[in-house]
Design a protein around this motif. Sequence first.
Motif, PDB file in Angstrom:
ATOM      1  N   GLY A 151      -8.593   1.264   7.329  1.00  0.00           N
ATOM      2  CA  GLY A 151      -8.168   1.387   5.941  1.00  0.00           C
ATOM      3  C   GLY A 151      -8.543   2.764   5.433  1.00  0.00           C
ATOM      4  O   GLY A 151      -9.017   2.944   4.318  1.00  0.00           O
ATOM      5  N   SER A 192     -10.182  -4.430  -0.201  1.00  0.00           N
ATOM      6  CA  SER A 192      -8.738  -4.212  -0.346  1.00  0.00           C
ATOM      7  C   SER A 192      -7.929  -5.465  -0.022  1.00  0.00           C
ATOM      8  O   SER A 192      -6.774  -5.567  -0.403  1.00  0.00           O
ATOM      9  CB  SER A 192      -8.285  -3.068   0.558  1.00  0.00           C
ATOM     10  OG  SER A 192      -8.328  -3.448   1.925  1.00  0.00           O
ATOM     11  N   ASP A 196      -4.735   3.097   9.337  1.00  0.00           N
ATOM     12  CA  ASP A 196      -4.255   2.650   8.030  1.00  0.00           C
ATOM     13  C   ASP A 196      -2.925   1.929   8.201  1.00  0.00           C
ATOM     14  O   ASP A 196      -2.143   2.243   9.107  1.00  0.00           O
ATOM     15  CB  ASP A 196      -4.101   3.815   7.053  1.00  0.00           C
ATOM     16  CG  ASP A 196      -4.186   3.333   5.602  1.00  0.00           C
ATOM     17  OD1 ASP A 196      -5.294   3.371   5.037  1.00  0.00           O
ATOM     18  OD2 ASP A 196      -3.156   2.891   5.056  1.00  0.00           O
ATOM     19  N   HIS A 210      -1.489   4.126  13.034  1.00  0.00           N
ATOM     20  CA  HIS A 210      -0.745   3.462  11.963  1.00  0.00           C
ATOM     21  C   HIS A 210      -0.534   2.011  12.375  1.00  0.00           C
ATOM     22  O   HIS A 210       0.109   1.727  13.386  1.00  0.00           O
ATOM     23  CB  HIS A 210       0.611   4.158  11.745  1.00  0.00           C
ATOM     24  CG  HIS A 210       1.497   3.446  10.787  1.00  0.00           C
ATOM     25  ND1 HIS A 210       2.837   3.225  11.032  1.00  0.00           N
ATOM     26  CD2 HIS A 210       1.235   2.884   9.579  1.00  0.00           C
ATOM     27  CE1 HIS A 210       3.359   2.571  10.009  1.00  0.00           C
ATOM     28  NE2 HIS A 210       2.409   2.347   9.129  1.00  0.00           N
ATOM     29  N   PHE A 213     -13.141  -1.011   2.304  1.00  0.00           N
ATOM     30  CA  PHE A 213     -11.968  -1.594   2.966  1.00  0.00           C
ATOM     31  C   PHE A 213     -11.934  -3.112   2.781  1.00  0.00           C
ATOM     32  O   PHE A 213     -10.883  -3.690   2.511  1.00  0.00           O
ATOM     33  CB  PHE A 213     -12.020  -1.216   4.453  1.00  0.00           C
ATOM     34  CG  PHE A 213     -10.905  -1.763   5.293  1.00  0.00           C
ATOM     35  CD1 PHE A 213      -9.578  -1.579   4.936  1.00  0.00           C
ATOM     36  CD2 PHE A 213     -11.178  -2.445   6.469  1.00  0.00           C
ATOM     37  CE1 PHE A 213      -8.545  -2.072   5.721  1.00  0.00           C
ATOM     38  CE2 PHE A 213     -10.173  -2.939   7.268  1.00  0.00           C
ATOM     39  CZ  PHE A 213      -8.850  -2.756   6.889  1.00  0.00           C
ATOM     40  N   TRP A 218       0.818  -1.211   0.000  1.00  0.00           N
ATOM     41  CA  TRP A 218       0.000   0.000   0.000  1.00  0.00           C
ATOM     42  C   TRP A 218       0.855   1.266   0.000  1.00  0.00           C
ATOM     43  O   TRP A 218       0.516   2.258  -0.657  1.00  0.00           O
ATOM     44  CB  TRP A 218      -0.978  -0.015   1.174  1.00  0.00           C
ATOM     45  CG  TRP A 218      -2.038  -1.043   0.969  1.00  0.00           C
ATOM     46  CD1 TRP A 218      -2.177  -2.230   1.625  1.00  0.00           C
ATOM     47  CD2 TRP A 218      -3.083  -1.003  -0.012  1.00  0.00           C
ATOM     48  NE1 TRP A 218      -3.248  -2.932   1.120  1.00  0.00           N
ATOM     49  CE2 TRP A 218      -3.820  -2.197   0.116  1.00  0.00           C
ATOM     50  CE3 TRP A 218      -3.466  -0.080  -0.978  1.00  0.00           C
ATOM     51  CZ2 TRP A 218      -4.921  -2.502  -0.680  1.00  0.00           C
ATOM     52  CZ3 TRP A 218      -4.561  -0.365  -1.784  1.00  0.00           C
ATOM     53  CH2 TRP A 218      -5.281  -1.563  -1.621  1.00  0.00           C
ATOM     54  N   GLY A 243      -7.013   5.457   4.490  1.00  0.00           N
ATOM     55  CA  GLY A 243      -6.370   6.152   3.386  1.00  0.00           C
ATOM     56  C   GLY A 243      -6.289   7.639   3.671  1.00  0.00           C
ATOM     57  O   GLY A 243      -5.890   8.065   4.762  1.00  0.00           O
TER      58      GLY A 243
END
Length: 196
Positions: free
Chosen positions: A45, A111, A67, A90, A108, A7, A47
């Motif tokens: 997720g 993904s 994320d 994070h 999400f 990612w 972003g």
Amino acid sequence: MNEEQYWTQRYKEHHTGWNIGYPSTPIKDYIDQLDDKEIKILIPGAGNAYEAEYLWQQGFRQVHILDISILPLQAFIERNESFPRSQVHHGDFFDYHDQFDLILEQTFFCSFVPTDENRRAYAKHMASLLKSNGKLVGVWFDFPLTEDMENRPFGGNKELYISYLTPYFKTITFDRCYNSIPPRLGKELFGIFEVL
């Protein structure tokens, strides 16, 4: 390449076709009808987290974003200097633990590499992150799942998603989005699920 590297590389190379630069209409419209601004909300997720930015602007103060890549989180912090750093996380979704009233899902689920193991783990962990009567609300892509395991996001359909969510959630609503942005019209499902 592990998930974090994957990612982060996408963000570095600006291969972020999902980034529309503002909160998606189905999520924004849902946020607009929320009355209780004290609820604790997670966007996994996240972003670039435009939905979190919008929530913050509307006075929701218990908003958390998560994320696996640090890059979009750094961009979010730069755009939202008043947003508490303690609410920017994070890390790996499956290693994250807390309790929320609401989790907002912005594709999400789509993904993850679409193995049965990953999708079952997603549903189980989502449920574990919700308080009693907590809700999972958001958007899932509605297009065929291909054999191409490199072409994220991955697709699926209503029946497939429900098969994974049913052991942990009661379906309140799950239908084709009527308010998708034009490029995604006919390719999104909006769902509200309550944890069992």
